[in-house]
Design a protein around this motif. Sequence first.
Motif, PDB file in Angstrom:
ATOM      1  N   UNK A  87       0.805  -1.219   0.000  1.00 23.68           N
ATOM      2  CA  UNK A  87       0.000   0.000   0.000  1.00 23.68           C
ATOM      3  C   UNK A  87       0.834   1.262   0.000  1.00 23.68           C
ATOM      4  N   UNK A  88       2.141   1.124   0.229  1.00 20.34           N
ATOM      5  CA  UNK A  88       2.995   2.320   0.248  1.00 20.34           C
ATOM      6  C   UNK A  88       2.946   3.056  -1.076  1.00 20.34           C
ATOM      7  N   UNK A  89       2.849   2.313  -2.196  1.00 21.34           N
ATOM      8  CA  UNK A  89       2.812   2.946  -3.506  1.00 21.34           C
ATOM      9  C   UNK A  89       1.477   3.630  -3.774  1.00 21.34           C
ATOM     10  N   UNK A  90       0.460   3.274  -2.957  1.00 21.00           N
ATOM     11  CA  UNK A  90      -0.866   3.856  -3.183  1.00 21.00           C
ATOM     12  C   UNK A  90      -1.045   5.149  -2.404  1.00 21.00           C
ATOM     13  N   UNK A  91      -0.085   5.476  -1.559  1.00 21.28           N
ATOM     14  CA  UNK A  91      -0.274   6.544  -0.595  1.00 21.28           C
ATOM     15  C   UNK A  91      -0.561   7.879  -1.248  1.00 21.28           C
ATOM     16  N   UNK A  92      -1.548   8.584  -0.687  1.00 21.03           N
ATOM     17  CA  UNK A  92      -1.799   9.970  -1.012  1.00 21.03           C
ATOM     18  C   UNK A  92      -2.272  10.263  -2.415  1.00 21.03           C
ATOM     19  N   UNK A  93      -2.925   9.340  -3.090  1.00 18.40           N
ATOM     20  CA  UNK A  93      -3.461   9.654  -4.413  1.00 18.40           C
ATOM     21  C   UNK A  93      -4.568  10.699  -4.272  1.00 18.40           C
ATOM     22  N   UNK A  94      -4.501  11.734  -5.068  1.00 24.37           N
ATOM     23  CA  UNK A  94      -5.410  12.874  -4.934  1.00 24.37           C
ATOM     24  C   UNK A  94      -6.455  12.867  -6.036  1.00 24.37           C
ATOM     25  N   UNK A 122      -6.311   7.396  -0.254  1.00 26.81           N
ATOM     26  CA  UNK A 122      -6.819   8.388  -1.201  1.00 26.81           C
ATOM     27  C   UNK A 122      -7.053   9.711  -0.470  1.00 26.81           C
ATOM     28  N   UNK A 123      -6.800  10.806  -1.176  1.00 24.84           N
ATOM     29  CA  UNK A 123      -7.067  12.143  -0.658  1.00 24.84           C
ATOM     30  C   UNK A 123      -8.039  12.835  -1.595  1.00 24.84           C
TER      31      UNK A 123
END
Length: 302
Positions: A87-94, A122-123
């Motif tokens: 999940x580290x690569x998924x972090x903070x998708x806006x 997700x942000x």
Amino acid sequence: MKLSNLKYFVDVAMEGSFTRASEKLFISQPTLSRRIKELETELGVELFIRNRHSLELSSAGQQFLIEVNDILNRVNKLSHMFDNQKTADEAGQLLKIGYLSNFNMNAMYELLESFKQSHPHVQFSLKPDTPMNLAEGLSNGQYDLVFNLSAYFQPNKSIEEVLFIKNHLQIAIPADHRFRKKKKVYFNDLKQEIVILLERKQSPIIVDYVVSQCTKHGFNLKANSYVKDLDEGLAMTSVGEGLAFLYSGMNDGTLEDKYNIKIMDIQEERNDQNIVAAINKQSKNTLLQELFSFIKSSLLTK
């Protein structure tokens, strides 16, 4: 610059409200407001445009949000650097989301919060806007997803939409008005009435529609005032300064008691005023596609 302030900034931007963000973060609203003000003072710019009944990112705030998300992404990846978490690569998708101001959007917040439970990284950047700006913003990439009046997308084959809220025209009258015993109001009933309208830039479709309908029925609308938001219009109605038009989607069921008014349906001919959730079909954003599929399935099963 405090990392905690950056995180608070993202939460306020995501929620579009200091109140909702403070409840989510379990801190007081004054404390949260002070921390954001510290950040603005440090940067020398205003990150939010604070209106009486709404909060939106300024131009500087929109730019800053992108950079802050990048920084928080990097921090998150550092914290997972040695644990091999996928999940580290998924972090903070806006995802940039626009929605109609003045409307009751509680269902939108519930959908986004529910989606976030299964996609915790997700942000959401949330911004209230006018119907025209929402339609244009979806086409030019300013927004990934919008909640807008369906009439602003007809016809547009590049837009995929799903019904969000059924919506029709209503009118607010003083509690003691002569219409109070009617079941419905017709446009023809408004010949001798003074009305209050939202400023055209806020909702040109409602202004143009009611003006055209009155003209169709052989009279010119007597508009006493043009207001910036629904609260101002209803407050004026409550003291007898005119009748205010609104959409049923703006009515959360508390307005009559709050302003001591009566809200009635207007008998009308058109049926294209529903609110839809919409995305641009040309978008290749897989997370956006997942969100929209989630929204569709949630709405269609209600």
